[in-house]
Scaffold this motif. Sequence first.
Motif, PDB file in Angstrom:
ATOM      1  N   LEU A 142      21.181   1.556 -64.207  1.00 44.00           N
ATOM      2  CA  LEU A 142      21.189   1.534 -62.745  1.00 44.00           C
ATOM      3  C   LEU A 142      20.960   2.933 -62.178  1.00 44.00           C
ATOM      4  CD1 LEU A 142      24.216  -0.890 -62.152  1.00 44.00           C
ATOM      5  CD2 LEU A 142      21.811  -1.408 -61.699  1.00 44.00           C
ATOM      6  N   LEU A 143      21.689   3.907 -62.717  1.00 46.79           N
ATOM      7  CA  LEU A 143      21.537   5.274 -62.222  1.00 46.79           C
ATOM      8  C   LEU A 143      20.122   5.791 -62.463  1.00 46.79           C
ATOM      9  CD1 LEU A 143      22.917   7.702 -60.898  1.00 46.79           C
ATOM     10  CD2 LEU A 143      23.612   8.462 -63.180  1.00 46.79           C
TER      11      LEU A 143
ATOM     12  N   LYS B 130      20.107   2.968 -58.099  1.00 48.19           N
ATOM     13  CA  LYS B 130      20.531   4.366 -58.225  1.00 48.19           C
ATOM     14  C   LYS B 130      21.785   4.642 -57.401  1.00 48.19           C
ATOM     15  CE  LYS B 130      17.835   7.880 -58.805  1.00 48.19           C
ATOM     16  NZ  LYS B 130      17.941   8.112 -60.249  1.00 48.19           N
TER      17      LYS B 130
ATOM     18  N   THR C 296      24.685  -0.350 -68.892  1.00 53.71           N
ATOM     19  CA  THR C 296      24.229  -0.975 -67.645  1.00 53.71           C
ATOM     20  C   THR C 296      24.306   0.023 -66.497  1.00 53.71           C
ATOM     21  OG1 THR C 296      25.019  -3.133 -68.413  1.00 53.71           O
ATOM     22  CG2 THR C 296      24.584  -2.917 -66.057  1.00 53.71           C
ATOM     23  N   LEU C 297      25.375   0.802 -66.469  1.00 56.05           N
ATOM     24  CA  LEU C 297      25.536   1.820 -65.426  1.00 56.05           C
ATOM     25  C   LEU C 297      24.462   2.893 -65.554  1.00 56.05           C
ATOM     26  CD1 LEU C 297      29.420   2.296 -65.681  1.00 56.05           C
ATOM     27  CD2 LEU C 297      28.143   0.686 -64.238  1.00 56.05           C
ATOM     28  N   GLU C 298      24.147   3.270 -66.792  1.00 53.38           N
ATOM     29  CA  GLU C 298      23.109   4.280 -67.024  1.00 53.38           C
ATOM     30  C   GLU C 298      21.753   3.785 -66.537  1.00 53.38           C
ATOM     31  OE1 GLU C 298      25.087   6.370 -71.011  1.00 53.38           O
ATOM     32  OE2 GLU C 298      23.598   4.783 -71.236  1.00 53.38           O
TER      33      GLU C 298
ATOM     34  N   GLY D  92      24.762   3.250 -59.240  1.00 54.39           N
ATOM     35  CA  GLY D  92      25.090   4.019 -60.440  1.00 54.39           C
ATOM     36  C   GLY D  92      25.807   5.323 -60.141  1.00 54.39           C
TER      37      GLY D  92
ATOM     38  N   TYR E 148      24.391  11.769 -66.917  1.00 54.72           N
ATOM     39  CA  TYR E 148      24.527  11.437 -65.500  1.00 54.72           C
ATOM     40  C   TYR E 148      23.611  12.321 -64.663  1.00 54.72           C
ATOM     41  CZ  TYR E 148      26.707  10.703 -60.925  1.00 54.72           C
ATOM     42  OH  TYR E 148      26.918  10.408 -59.594  1.00 54.72           O
TER      43      TYR E 148
END
Length: 332
Positions: free
Chosen positions: A250-251, A307, A246-248, A310, A147
Amino acid sequence: MNKILFLLYSPHYFHKSLANSVGAVDLDILSNKKNYFERILFYLKYALNSSSSDILLCEGTFLIPSLFKLLPFKRFKKTIINISADPTLFYIKIKRINILKRFLYFLAMPQVDLFICVGNMEKDILKEIYPNSKIIVTYPYIKEERYNYLLNLPVKEKFNHNILFIGNGPDYFCKGLDILANTFKIVKKKIQDSELFILGNWDMEIKKKFSYDGIKFIDFTDVCEYIEKSSLYVHLGRGEAFSVSTLEALLGGIPSIVSEYTGAKEVVGNLRRDFVVPLDSKIVAEKIIEYFSLPEDEKIYLSLKAKKLGRRFKKELILSNFIKEWNVYFKL
C-alpha cells in the motif's frame, strides 16, 4: 516496575520492538530452536530460580508458562502477557489443531493476564474463543529504511498486469498459497501477459506443487523492486494476523486485495470495501480482472489512496500508541 522478560519464539522484529519499548529482557528458553521437551525443562529450571513477581511477555509462547501457572506453587504464578500475531487462534477456531493441543490451549488462555492482539481480527477471534480475555490492540509497522523508500516512490501512473504476493513458508495453508495459485490460473486464461511474483522462502516441494505458467517463485530479494514491478498485491491468508507485506504494498502505491481472514482487511477495506474477498478462487479472480479493467485515472486514484493508508504504519506512531495502551493497563 517488576522485571519483564521477553519469552521470544523467533523473534519477529516488531515483537522485539514491543519488548524493547517496555524494557523487557530477552529470555531464549521457549524459542523455535528447542523442541517441546527442552522448552519444558528450560522453563522449569527458570521458574524454580525466579520470582513470582516476574512479568512474562510471550511471543506466542504462553502455553507452557500458562499451564505451569495452574500448579499450586507461588513461583509459577507469573503475570503472563501474550503477543497474539500468528494463526494459532484461527486454527483453534477452525479446529485445525489436534484435540489434545486445543484442550491445552483452552486450559492455558484463562491464565493469560493480558493479550496484545496485532489487529482487530485477532481480537475478534480471541473474544469468540475466550470472551473474558483482557486485550490491547496494536498494529505492526514497516521497517524504517523500507518505509522511507516506499514513501518516496511516486504514485503509480503506468500499470501492467503483474500481481505480487510476499510471504514465507512452510505454512502455505495460512498464507493461502493454494487459493492464490488457483486464482491466478483463472486470471491467466483471461489476461495472458499477467505474471504472479511470489516472494519468500519456500521449499522445492511447494514450488513444484504450485508451479504454473506465469507463476514465479523468487527468494527474498529486493522487496521494493518487485513492488515497483507490480500493479496489484494479493494476500489470501487463512488466519494471517496482520501482514506487514500488505502495508508495504500500500505504501508503495499498489492497491491490495485480501481475504476476509487476513487481518490487514481493516486497512484494505478503507481502500475499497469490495477488495476484501471470500476465500473463493473464482470470486477473487473476477475481482482481479475487474481491477485490471479499470480506467487509468481510477487506478491512479487507488494508488494515491493506498499510499495514504500505508503512511499510518510508521514506527514512531505505532510504538507511541502501544506505550500509551500499556501504561493505561499498568496504571503508570
